[in-house]
Design a protein around this motif. Sequence first.
Motif, short mmCIF file in Angstrom:
data_model
loop_
_atom_site.label_atom_id
_atom_site.label_comp_id
_atom_site.label_asym_id
_atom_site.label_seq_id
_atom_site.Cartn_x
_atom_site.Cartn_y
_atom_site.Cartn_z
N LEU A 1 0.84 -1.18 0.00
CA LEU A 1 0.00 0.00 0.00
C LEU A 1 0.88 1.24 0.00
O LEU A 1 1.66 1.44 0.92
CB LEU A 1 -0.90 -0.03 1.24
N GLU A 2 0.77 2.04 -1.05
CA GLU A 2 1.48 3.33 -1.13
C GLU A 2 0.44 4.42 -0.92
O GLU A 2 -0.65 4.35 -1.47
CB GLU A 2 2.15 3.51 -2.50
N ARG A 3 0.81 5.44 -0.13
CA ARG A 3 -0.18 6.48 0.16
C ARG A 3 0.46 7.82 0.45
O ARG A 3 1.62 7.92 0.84
CB ARG A 3 -1.03 6.06 1.35
N ASP A 4 -0.35 8.84 0.25
CA ASP A 4 0.01 10.17 0.74
C ASP A 4 -0.61 10.30 2.14
O ASP A 4 -1.12 9.32 2.68
CB ASP A 4 -0.48 11.26 -0.22
N GLY A 5 -0.59 11.45 2.72
CA GLY A 5 -1.17 11.67 4.04
C GLY A 5 -2.37 12.60 3.98
O GLY A 5 -2.69 13.24 4.97
N GLU A 6 -3.03 12.65 2.84
CA GLU A 6 -4.13 13.58 2.63
C GLU A 6 -5.48 12.94 2.91
O GLU A 6 -5.67 11.74 2.73
CB GLU A 6 -4.12 14.09 1.18
N TYR A 7 -6.42 13.77 3.33
CA TYR A 7 -7.82 13.36 3.47
C TYR A 7 -8.50 13.57 2.13
O TYR A 7 -8.26 14.57 1.46
CB TYR A 7 -8.55 14.22 4.50
N ALA A 8 -9.38 12.66 1.77
CA ALA A 8 -10.14 12.83 0.53
C ALA A 8 -11.48 13.49 0.81
O ALA A 8 -12.13 13.23 1.82
CB ALA A 8 -10.36 11.48 -0.14
N THR A 9 -11.86 14.36 -0.11
CA THR A 9 -13.22 14.89 -0.17
C THR A 9 -13.69 14.59 -1.59
O THR A 9 -12.89 14.18 -2.44
CB THR A 9 -13.25 16.41 0.08
N GLU A 10 -14.95 14.81 -1.87
CA GLU A 10 -15.40 14.59 -3.25
C GLU A 10 -14.62 15.49 -4.20
O GLU A 10 -14.27 15.09 -5.30
CB GLU A 10 -16.91 14.82 -3.39
N ALA A 11 -14.28 16.70 -3.77
CA ALA A 11 -13.54 17.64 -4.63
C ALA A 11 -12.09 17.22 -4.84
O ALA A 11 -11.53 17.45 -5.91
CB ALA A 11 -13.60 19.05 -4.04
N SER A 12 -11.46 16.59 -3.82
CA SER A 12 -10.04 16.24 -3.92
C SER A 12 -9.80 14.77 -4.26
O SER A 12 -8.66 14.34 -4.38
CB SER A 12 -9.32 16.56 -2.61
N ARG A 13 -10.84 14.02 -4.42
CA ARG A 13 -10.74 12.56 -4.62
C ARG A 13 -9.77 12.18 -5.73
O ARG A 13 -9.02 11.22 -5.60
CB ARG A 13 -12.13 12.01 -4.90
N SER A 14 -9.74 12.93 -6.80
CA SER A 14 -8.89 12.56 -7.95
C SER A 14 -7.40 12.84 -7.71
O SER A 14 -6.56 12.31 -8.43
CB SER A 14 -9.36 13.29 -9.21
N THR A 15 -7.07 13.63 -6.70
CA THR A 15 -5.66 13.94 -6.45
C THR A 15 -5.09 13.21 -5.23
O THR A 15 -3.88 13.18 -5.05
CB THR A 15 -5.44 15.46 -6.27
N VAL A 16 -5.94 12.65 -4.39
CA VAL A 16 -5.48 11.90 -3.21
C VAL A 16 -4.95 10.55 -3.68
O VAL A 16 -5.53 9.91 -4.55
CB VAL A 16 -6.62 11.74 -2.18
N PHE A 17 -3.82 10.12 -3.12
CA PHE A 17 -3.13 8.93 -3.59
C PHE A 17 -3.08 7.86 -2.51
O PHE A 17 -2.39 8.01 -1.51
CB PHE A 17 -1.70 9.30 -4.02
N LYS A 18 -3.84 6.79 -2.72
CA LYS A 18 -3.83 5.62 -1.83
C LYS A 18 -4.07 4.41 -2.72
O LYS A 18 -5.21 4.05 -3.01
CB LYS A 18 -4.91 5.76 -0.76
N LYS A 19 -2.98 3.80 -3.17
CA LYS A 19 -3.08 2.71 -4.14
C LYS A 19 -2.38 1.46 -3.65
O LYS A 19 -1.40 1.53 -2.90
CB LYS A 19 -2.49 3.13 -5.48
N ILE A 20 -2.88 0.32 -4.10
CA ILE A 20 -2.32 -0.97 -3.72
C ILE A 20 -1.73 -1.61 -4.96
O ILE A 20 -2.38 -1.66 -6.02
CB ILE A 20 -3.40 -1.87 -3.09
#
Length: 162
Positions: free
Chosen positions: A24-43
């Motif tokens: 699991l690679e991730r940033d430390g950001e919270y997602a909102t509907e507006a920021s969902r496309s830029t938040v990074f949490k991928k497996i």
Amino acid sequence: MMERTDLQAVSGIAAVSNSTFIVLERDGEYATEASRSTVFKKIYKIDLSGATDISDTDNTATGKLFDGKTVEELKDAATLAKYTIKPVQKAMVADLMTDITELYPHDKAEGLAVINPSLIAVCNDDDFGVTGKGFYKSKILPYIKTVDKNSIYFIKLKDSLK
């Protein structure tokens, strides 16, 4: 190599076989509907077979160095090639921003488990529901406006891990 050099963490790993894992690679950001496309949490599924063994056989305090640098400091494919380091094979298997039904509202996805070859589980680090340095207050999830708590998300994979 991590997908992005600005990422905060590889915060979970689970074995699929002796040489294959999901990470699991991730940033430390919270997602909102507006920021969902830029938040990074991928497996990603990684395969160690064929990758260069970079373990430090001398078990030194700094680990194995390449011209005085740790492998983490060798940030691109060209630099790895200079030291004849072949990285793991890697393929994305899930994106928490698109592969779970509801919005993933947490900043830190950290737990990872393989349930079966087509189903994985991810949980978050809720920091005990508190935040602060020198003072403590409830850790509120910005999108859903509630105190952060442990949650487990089950992800049905499009392709089997085996």
